[in-house]
Motif scaffolding. Structure first.
Motif, PDB file in Angstrom:
ATOM      1  N   CYS A 198       0.834  -1.210   0.000  1.00 49.72           N
ATOM      2  CA  CYS A 198       0.000   0.000   0.000  1.00 49.72           C
ATOM      3  C   CYS A 198       0.866   1.256   0.000  1.00 49.72           C
ATOM      4  CB  CYS A 198      -0.950   0.015   1.197  1.00 49.72           C
ATOM      5  SG  CYS A 198      -2.081  -1.392   1.276  1.00 49.72           S
ATOM      6  N   ASP A 199       1.836   1.276  -0.890  1.00 50.99           N
ATOM      7  CA  ASP A 199       2.805   2.371  -0.871  1.00 50.99           C
ATOM      8  C   ASP A 199       2.805   3.207  -2.148  1.00 50.99           C
ATOM      9  OD1 ASP A 199       3.721   0.358  -2.481  1.00 50.99           O
ATOM     10  OD2 ASP A 199       5.739   0.275  -1.623  1.00 50.99           O
ATOM     11  N   ARG A 200       1.762   3.061  -3.011  1.00 53.25           N
ATOM     12  CA  ARG A 200       1.691   3.908  -4.201  1.00 53.25           C
ATOM     13  C   ARG A 200       0.232   4.188  -4.554  1.00 53.25           C
ATOM     14  NH1 ARG A 200       3.251  -1.170  -6.422  1.00 53.25           N
ATOM     15  NH2 ARG A 200       1.680  -2.022  -7.869  1.00 53.25           N
ATOM     16  N   CYS A 201       0.052   5.335  -5.210  1.00 50.98           N
ATOM     17  CA  CYS A 201      -1.292   5.736  -5.621  1.00 50.98           C
ATOM     18  C   CYS A 201      -1.738   4.942  -6.848  1.00 50.98           C
ATOM     19  CB  CYS A 201      -1.314   7.231  -5.951  1.00 50.98           C
ATOM     20  SG  CYS A 201      -1.015   8.304  -4.527  1.00 50.98           S
ATOM     21  N   LYS A 202      -3.028   4.773  -6.988  1.00 52.56           N
ATOM     22  CA  LYS A 202      -3.570   4.158  -8.187  1.00 52.56           C
ATOM     23  C   LYS A 202      -3.321   5.076  -9.386  1.00 52.56           C
ATOM     24  CE  LYS A 202      -7.227   1.362  -6.042  1.00 52.56           C
ATOM     25  NZ  LYS A 202      -8.687   1.122  -5.940  1.00 52.56           N
ATOM     26  N   PRO A 203      -3.410   4.548 -10.634  1.00 53.62           N
ATOM     27  CA  PRO A 203      -3.209   5.391 -11.812  1.00 53.62           C
ATOM     28  C   PRO A 203      -4.115   6.625 -11.801  1.00 53.62           C
ATOM     29  CG  PRO A 203      -3.283   3.087 -12.446  1.00 53.62           C
ATOM     30  CD  PRO A 203      -3.656   3.147 -11.002  1.00 53.62           C
ATOM     31  N   ASN A 204      -3.523   7.779 -12.236  1.00 47.61           N
ATOM     32  CA  ASN A 204      -4.230   9.066 -12.326  1.00 47.61           C
ATOM     33  C   ASN A 204      -4.562   9.647 -10.956  1.00 47.61           C
ATOM     34  OD1 ASN A 204      -4.238   8.840 -15.210  1.00 47.61           O
ATOM     35  ND2 ASN A 204      -5.979   7.418 -15.005  1.00 47.61           N
ATOM     36  N   HIS A 205      -3.834   9.181  -9.924  1.00 46.09           N
ATOM     37  CA  HIS A 205      -3.979   9.746  -8.588  1.00 46.09           C
ATOM     38  C   HIS A 205      -2.604  10.174  -8.083  1.00 46.09           C
ATOM     39  CE1 HIS A 205      -7.737   7.492  -9.015  1.00 46.09           C
ATOM     40  NE2 HIS A 205      -8.240   8.220  -8.007  1.00 46.09           N
ATOM     41  N   TYR A 206      -2.592  11.042  -7.098  1.00 46.80           N
ATOM     42  CA  TYR A 206      -1.326  11.564  -6.584  1.00 46.80           C
ATOM     43  C   TYR A 206      -1.484  11.949  -5.117  1.00 46.80           C
ATOM     44  CZ  TYR A 206      -3.148  16.337  -6.509  1.00 46.80           C
ATOM     45  OH  TYR A 206      -3.879  17.462  -6.214  1.00 46.80           O
ATOM     46  N   GLY A 207      -0.304  12.181  -4.495  1.00 48.56           N
ATOM     47  CA  GLY A 207      -0.300  12.758  -3.152  1.00 48.56           C
ATOM     48  C   GLY A 207      -0.637  11.790  -2.039  1.00 48.56           C
ATOM     49  N   LEU A 208       0.072  10.652  -1.949  1.00 49.48           N
ATOM     50  CA  LEU A 208      -0.177   9.695  -0.863  1.00 49.48           C
ATOM     51  C   LEU A 208      -0.030  10.387   0.478  1.00 49.48           C
ATOM     52  CD1 LEU A 208      -0.678   6.725  -0.022  1.00 49.48           C
ATOM     53  CD2 LEU A 208       1.797   6.406  -0.074  1.00 49.48           C
ATOM     54  N   SER A 209      -1.074  10.318   1.302  1.00 51.85           N
ATOM     55  CA  SER A 209      -1.067  11.064   2.563  1.00 51.85           C
ATOM     56  C   SER A 209      -1.841  10.306   3.618  1.00 51.85           C
ATOM     57  CB  SER A 209      -1.689  12.454   2.353  1.00 51.85           C
ATOM     58  OG  SER A 209      -1.877  13.113   3.593  1.00 51.85           O
ATOM     59  N   ALA A 210      -1.309  10.330   4.833  1.00 51.92           N
ATOM     60  CA  ALA A 210      -2.004   9.698   5.950  1.00 51.92           C
ATOM     61  C   ALA A 210      -3.270  10.444   6.309  1.00 51.92           C
ATOM     62  CB  ALA A 210      -1.076   9.620   7.160  1.00 51.92           C
ATOM     63  N   ALA A 211      -3.297  11.784   6.010  1.00 50.19           N
ATOM     64  CA  ALA A 211      -4.452  12.601   6.371  1.00 50.19           C
ATOM     65  C   ALA A 211      -5.625  12.400   5.419  1.00 50.19           C
ATOM     66  CB  ALA A 211      -4.055  14.077   6.412  1.00 50.19           C
ATOM     67  N   ASP A 212      -5.350  11.871   4.229  1.00 48.32           N
ATOM     68  CA  ASP A 212      -6.404  11.688   3.240  1.00 48.32           C
ATOM     69  C   ASP A 212      -7.093  10.355   3.500  1.00 48.32           C
ATOM     70  OD1 ASP A 212      -7.989  11.290   0.983  1.00 48.32           O
ATOM     71  OD2 ASP A 212      -6.533  12.257  -0.351  1.00 48.32           O
ATOM     72  N   PRO A 213      -8.392  10.334   3.785  1.00 47.86           N
ATOM     73  CA  PRO A 213      -9.069   9.066   4.069  1.00 47.86           C
ATOM     74  C   PRO A 213      -9.088   8.123   2.875  1.00 47.86           C
ATOM     75  CG  PRO A 213     -10.653  10.863   3.887  1.00 47.86           C
ATOM     76  CD  PRO A 213      -9.304  11.496   3.909  1.00 47.86           C
ATOM     77  N   LEU A 214      -8.952   8.689   1.645  1.00 46.98           N
ATOM     78  CA  LEU A 214      -8.872   7.847   0.459  1.00 46.98           C
ATOM     79  C   LEU A 214      -7.438   7.531   0.084  1.00 46.98           C
ATOM     80  CD1 LEU A 214     -11.637   9.483  -1.778  1.00 46.98           C
ATOM     81  CD2 LEU A 214     -11.841   7.525  -0.241  1.00 46.98           C
ATOM     82  N   GLY A 215      -6.485   8.160   0.750  1.00 48.00           N
ATOM     83  CA  GLY A 215      -5.069   7.885   0.524  1.00 48.00           C
ATOM     84  C   GLY A 215      -4.439   8.797  -0.498  1.00 48.00           C
ATOM     85  N   CYS A 216      -5.060   8.969  -1.685  1.00 51.48           N
ATOM     86  CA  CYS A 216      -4.522   9.788  -2.771  1.00 51.48           C
ATOM     87  C   CYS A 216      -5.650  10.609  -3.388  1.00 51.48           C
ATOM     88  CB  CYS A 216      -3.875   8.909  -3.837  1.00 51.48           C
ATOM     89  SG  CYS A 216      -2.453   7.950  -3.263  1.00 51.48           S
ATOM     90  N   GLN A 217      -5.286  11.740  -4.041  1.00 52.67           N
ATOM     91  CA  GLN A 217      -6.249  12.597  -4.730  1.00 52.67           C
ATOM     92  C   GLN A 217      -6.220  12.325  -6.216  1.00 52.67           C
ATOM     93  OE1 GLN A 217      -5.875  16.724  -3.742  1.00 52.67           O
ATOM     94  NE2 GLN A 217      -5.223  16.286  -1.629  1.00 52.67           N
ATOM     95  N   LEU A 218      -7.365  12.560  -6.859  1.00 54.50           N
ATOM     96  CA  LEU A 218      -7.443  12.460  -8.313  1.00 54.50           C
ATOM     97  C   LEU A 218      -6.644  13.589  -8.924  1.00 54.50           C
ATOM     98  CD1 LEU A 218      -8.933  10.747 -10.502  1.00 54.50           C
ATOM     99  CD2 LEU A 218     -10.667  12.551 -10.521  1.00 54.50           C
ATOM    100  N   LYS A 219      -5.912  13.304 -10.004  1.00 49.52           N
ATOM    101  CA  LYS A 219      -5.133  14.340 -10.670  1.00 49.52           C
ATOM    102  C   LYS A 219      -6.038  15.465 -11.152  1.00 49.52           C
ATOM    103  CE  LYS A 219      -1.211  11.546 -12.151  1.00 49.52           C
ATOM    104  NZ  LYS A 219      -0.431  11.021 -13.307  1.00 49.52           N
TER     105      LYS A 219
END
Length: 462
Positions: A404-425
């Motif tokens: 669980c150490d990378r964002c799905k395609p077209n997502h960015y910004g892996l963050s502990a504060a983000d409940p989804l983990g990464c934001q959509l580009k």
């Protein structure tokens, strides 16, 4: 408590202090003085001697006594003048009026009877004469009622032990015949060495029931079954001197071991009302475990009163009875938890190849805490019905990877504060596509007026 913290009692020679518990089935000169000879090519002018073992060995008054206790290690000067010797062997001729009876004296045994269960490490025999052409070492764990073979030794394994596999063992505990220690040379000073656990095999859990069963014993028996001879024993009774040259003789016997305490004691004391020499020497290995970890019994094999078994065996521990631990497992060893210490703590998962009693049964989750649910949790144990696999990370919605150490395609910004983990580009086509997936067309048009070819980067969609 990890493997390095498991208490281990000191190892020593189990024969020390137990001369009265060591016996031999044959000893020269026990009933009367007996003549024996040495091979003519050995050094020295005198070829025949007298064995008189009716009294214990004394270098001044009884130098010709060769009783079995002589093999116990001592640090006396001129140690080579003291040894155990069997009666002259090979064959014994007895006549009556009609028949000639021939009895084999090749078979001689040495036996050690221990007062409690001990753990054996090595057996080392140093011979004054030829080493045996064939022999075997046995043990008992029930005070001599039943016996099991540790190992066979023979110059010719196929002839001496035809039903036993010869050569290198293929696994821990294999019983094989070894020809390494049975050659006719050297004629004196040769050794036979038995290592109970073959060092060529890695042992993951030395406290498993299988390994413990391999190394424990209450009795040890060494059976000599065939003497080395030079072909002059078949000439008959007229060549009686040739028979006087062949016998078993040991300079020293060392039985390395320790008290057996299931990994719950670092020292052992003398047991009351047990066998042993009257005055125990300082180096004697005693058999009564001084138990730790709330354990009890001669071998720390049970919990003390008012304590219960918590997945017993190192590094298992005994916890207070009646659920006083509350099931939290504060007293559980090495990253385990539960009322019986049979589960792994959070952020750890079970190694499927190790028993829960193993110091390393629970291993850390290798998950990125920013990309996992609950900050790094992983599946603690496998469940085929649910399709879960131990150690697998539990990723947030927009995160992927074994850890669980990378964002799905077209997502960015892996963050502990983000409940989804990464934001959509920030590409309006993607944003609008995602909006369309979750809303009606009316909501889309009212919420996001996007150009068909896509909006400019970083412009809000309002």
């Amino acid at each position: 408590m990890n493997a390095a913290e498991v208490p281990v009692p000191p190892t020593g020679d189990l024969l020390v202090g137990r001369s009265g518990q060591l016996t031999a089935s044959s000893t020269c000169g026990l009933d009367r003085a007996q003549k024996y000879c040495i091979l003519s090519y050995l050094e020295g002018e005198q070829k025949c001697f007298i064995c008189d073992s009716r009294f214990p060995y004394d270098p001044h008054t009884q130098p010709n006594s060769h009783t079995i206790e002589n093999v116990i290690t001592s640090f006396e000067p001129e140690r080579e003048k003291k040894w155990w010797q069997s009666e002259n062997g090979v064959t014994k001729f007895l006549y009556n009026l009609l028949f000639l009876h021939i009895f084999s004296l090749d078979h001689v045994s040495i036996r050690l009877d221990l007062e409690v269960l001990f753990q054996l490490s090595h057996l080392i025999l140093t011979f004054k004469t030829f080493r045996p052409a064939a022999m075997l070492v046995e043990r008992s764990t029930d005070y001599g009622h039943t016996w099991r073979v540790f190992k066979y030794f023979a110059k010719d394994c196929a002839a001496s032990f035809p039903n036993i596999t010869s050569g290198q063992a293929q696994g821990v505990g294999d019983v094989v015949c070894d020809s390494k220690y049975s050659d006719i040379e050297p004629s004196t000073g040769g050794e036979v060495v038995l290592k109970v656990l073959d060092p060529s095999f890695e042992i993951e859990n030395p406290y498993s029931p299988y390994i413990q069963d391999l190394v424990t014993l209450t009795n040890l028996r060494i059976n000599f079954t065939r003497l080395h001879t030079l072909g002059d024993t078949l000439l008959g009774r007229k060549q009686n001197d040739s028979l006087n040259k062949y016998y078993y003789a040991l300079y020293e016997m060392v039985v390395l071991g320790s008290c057996f305490c299931n990994g719950h004691a670092s020292e052992c004391g003398s047991a009351q009302k047990t066998r042993g020499d009257v005055f125990s020497p300082p180096s004697m290995v005693h058999g009564r475990c001084i138990c730790q970890h709330k354990t009890d019994g001669p071998n720390c094999e049970r919990c003390k009163d008012f304590f219960q078994d918590a997945s017993y065996g190192p590094p298992g521990q005994c916890l207070p009875s009646g659920g006083l631990s509350g099931g939290v497992g504060d007293d559980c060893p090495q990253n385990t938890e539960g009322q019986h210490c049979d589960g792994c703590r959070p952020l750890f998962s079970r190694d499927p190849l190790k028993a829960i009693s193993d110091p390393y049964a629970c291993i850390p989750c290798e998950c990125d805490p920013d990309g996992t649910i609950s900050g790094g949790l992983c599946v603690s144990h496998s469940d085929p019905d649910l399709g879960s696999v131990t150690g697998r990370s539990l990723c947030k919605e927009n995160v992927e990877g074994a850890k669980c150490d990378r964002c799905k395609p077209n997502h960015y910004g892996l963050s502990a504060a983000d409940p989804l983990g990464c934001q959509l580009k920030a590409n309006k086509v993607y944003q609008c596509e995602e909006v369309r997936m979750r809303t009606t067309m009316y909501d889309v048009l009212s919420a996001c007026a996007c150009h068909p070819l896509g909006s400019l980067p970083l412009l809000p969609c309002d």
